[in-house]
Design an enzyme around this catalytic site. Structure first.
Site, short mmCIF file in Angstrom:
data_model
loop_
_atom_site.label_atom_id
_atom_site.label_comp_id
_atom_site.label_asym_id
_atom_site.label_seq_id
_atom_site.Cartn_x
_atom_site.Cartn_y
_atom_site.Cartn_z
N HIS A 83 3.22 -8.10 3.34
CA HIS A 83 4.03 -7.22 4.17
C HIS A 83 5.37 -7.86 4.51
O HIS A 83 5.41 -8.91 5.14
CB HIS A 83 3.23 -6.94 5.46
CG HIS A 83 3.91 -6.08 6.45
ND1 HIS A 83 3.95 -6.39 7.79
CD2 HIS A 83 4.55 -4.90 6.32
CE1 HIS A 83 4.59 -5.44 8.44
NE2 HIS A 83 4.96 -4.52 7.58
N GLU A 110 5.78 -6.27 -0.40
CA GLU A 110 6.24 -5.02 0.19
C GLU A 110 7.59 -5.31 0.81
O GLU A 110 7.72 -6.22 1.63
CB GLU A 110 5.24 -4.53 1.23
CG GLU A 110 5.56 -3.16 1.79
CD GLU A 110 6.25 -3.20 3.15
OE1 GLU A 110 6.41 -2.14 3.74
OE2 GLU A 110 6.64 -4.30 3.61
N ASP A 112 11.53 -3.52 2.18
CA ASP A 112 12.12 -2.31 2.75
C ASP A 112 13.56 -2.19 2.25
O ASP A 112 14.32 -3.15 2.30
CB ASP A 112 12.09 -2.41 4.27
CG ASP A 112 10.68 -2.62 4.78
OD1 ASP A 112 9.88 -1.67 4.71
OD2 ASP A 112 10.38 -3.74 5.24
N HIS A 125 14.34 -3.77 7.08
CA HIS A 125 13.28 -2.89 7.57
C HIS A 125 13.80 -1.83 8.52
O HIS A 125 13.58 -0.64 8.34
CB HIS A 125 12.17 -3.70 8.26
CG HIS A 125 11.08 -2.83 8.81
ND1 HIS A 125 11.17 -2.24 10.06
CD2 HIS A 125 9.90 -2.44 8.28
CE1 HIS A 125 10.08 -1.52 10.26
NE2 HIS A 125 9.29 -1.63 9.21
#
Ligand SMILES: [Ca+2]
Ligand SMILES: [Ca+2]
Ligand SMILES: [Ca+2]
Length: 492
Positions: A83, A110, A112, A125
């Site tokens: 994450h 992951e 953003d 993010h």
């Protein structure tokens, strides 16, 4: 420790059995009776674009991850997604966090993606740069040149968190870095999917990039028809349950399943059974409400309260985590966060009996936390995403613990703590009513809800048998942190 390695497949995870961890470590066992590992099937592999990478003809980690991704059979390898990258060692969404995620065993990072004012996809993010950089304002108000002036903060950022020398990466920089290493889950990026697609093509990383959205199925299918090589993961919950059937016989490569509670329709066994027959199932374990209470922290206490159930009951074959190293360890050994052999761990909430003035001093009456584990006591006990800890630690407070030392020797004390503050706090330690230790600084973990083990430097000779350990918080220092557990480890 476990003597049998857990084969890293869905079927073998089903076979994991665990005994309860004892208070004194070394007794947790795991066994595996996993079946033979089948070769991945790759019949759905797009073939029109070369795989990004070293061009040496040899299989890269990224190519293996890609082939694994396309396999959703019962022996499919369980893939882990870091994450925001491995933010425990570098700023979230930074290049070193991406490298560290793959170094620690993740197949997927992951990340953003948002657009700058001049239309360049960058990693960020939040809609603003405030939390994670030394700047302020909307990402979309900065040109690329302007956003590159900013410096990223450590870990998860925050108002009191130190700056690093790292800069906001462009998506292109990130994709060049991952080309040989693994896959990228492109979160937040659906509105910028055309710009992202151009970056993937330009960097030769179409097979590394995994688009994601919960957009209407016809919007998704329009994109997939015009970009047939794009890998796509659909986010599904009770809010858009029908989308699974709407994809019909043109299913995405996977579904990110989000269920607030296990009673959600999306989490029901027959539905997940159908889904797992068509696609990869992705689950999130970072905090409560993404997959009920099946979190990283619950998994550390007992994997059957988190990762193991996600894989066995909820058919997940991809898990997104804030604890890459821990989930990789679980996949290797079947263990959560077992107490090392010869060490002693005591949970902060398991303070000694005797009540106020004897076992502890707490500066405000009653339990301000959300867990009523010690009725009638003033110590503040809370649950944060499966982590049970003492919170609202304040200057002047102290807590006493009883520990059973298995063997005479020298022990160093460590504490598993969390705090978003810099400084977070200070404590001293006293054994068996003896003198207080030097002061130990509690360091920021950049979040109240993300714990880490911090060594104290306090070493004590202890004989075999019961001892008391008192942790005291001086009232002349700032104090705002959470204590999960204390541990004594043998030192030479
Ligand atoms: Ca209290
Ligand atoms: Ca308190
Ligand atoms: Ca605890």
């Amino acid at each position: 420790m476990a003597s049998t390695r857990l084969r890293r497949t869905v079927t073998s995870a089903l076979a994991v059995t665990l005994t309860a961890a004892a208070a004194v470590g070394g007794t947790t066992a795991a066994t595996s009776t996993g079946g033979a590992e089948a070769a991945p099937t790759t019949d759905k592999a797009p073939s029109t674009l070369a795989f990004g990478g070293n061009g040496q003809g040899g299989r890269t980690d990224a190519e293996r991850a890609y082939r694994d991704l396309l396999d959703h059979g019962k022996n499919a390898k369980i893939l882990t997604a870091a994450h925001r990258g491995q933010w425990r060692v570098a700023p979230e969404n930074s290049l070193p966090a991406i490298e560290a995620a793959f170094d620690d065993g993740a197949e997927i990072v992951e990340l953003d993606v948002r657009l700058t004012a001049d239309g360049v996809p960058v990693l960020m993010h939040d809609t603003t740069v405030d939390r994670t950089t030394d700047g302020t304002g909307e990402v979309s108000s900065f040109t690329l040149a302007e956003i590159k002036e900013l410096r990223l903060k450590e870990h998860l950022g925050g108002a009191q968190t130190a700056l690093t020398d790292e800069r906001v990466p462009t998506l292109a920089e990130a994709m060049e870095l991952v080309a040989d290493r693994g896959l990228v889950n492109l979160d937040k990026g659906w509105p910028a999917r055309e710009e992202i697609w151009d970056v993937l093509v330009d960097t030769g990383t179409v097979r590394n990039g995994l688009f994601k959205s919960d957009a209407p199925v016809d919007e998704v299918q329009a994109f997939r028809e015009s970009h047939p090589d794009a890998l796509y993961l659909h986010m599904i919950s009770d809010d858009n349950l029908a989308s699974f059937d709407e994809f019909g016989d043109d299913q995405p490569v996977g579904y990110e399943v989000v269920f607030g509670t296990e009673q959600d329709a999306v989490a029901r066994a027959p539905f997940l059974e159908r889904m797992a027959g068509e696609a990869r199932v992705w689950a999130n374990s970072m905090w409560d409400g993404l997959a009920d209470h099946l979190t990283d922290e619950a998994s550390l206490v007992d994997p059957s309260r988190g990762w193991e159930r996600l894989v066995t009951t909820f058919r997940a074959s991809m898990v997104q985590t804030d604890d890459v190293e821990a989930i990789e360890r679980w996949l290797r050994t079947g263990e959560g966060d077992a107490v090392p052999r010869g060490s002693v761990r005591v949970q902060a909430e398991d303070f000694a009996p005797g009540g106020a003035g004897v076992a502890y001093h707490d500066v405000d009456a009653g339990n301000r936390g959300n867990l009523d584990m010690r009725p009638g006591e003033d110590v503040d006990i809370s649950d944060a995403d499966g982590n049970v800890r003492v919170s609202w630690l304040r200057g002047g407070e102290w807590l006493t613990y009883e520990v059973d030392v298995p063997r005479t020797g020298r022990y160093e004390l460590s504490a598993r703590v969390s705090s978003p503050y810099t400084p977070a706090g200070v404590y001293t330690v006293s054994f068996d009513g003896g003198p207080e230790s030097e002061r130990v600084d509690v360091l920021s973990t950049t979040s109240h809800d993300k714990q880490e083990v911090q060594a104290s430097g306090v070493v004590q000779h202890l004989t075999q048998g019961r001892h008391t350990v008192r942790v005291s918080l001086p009232d002349d220092a700032f104090q705002n942190w959470n204590l999960d557990h204390l541990q004594l480890d043998r030192v030479r």
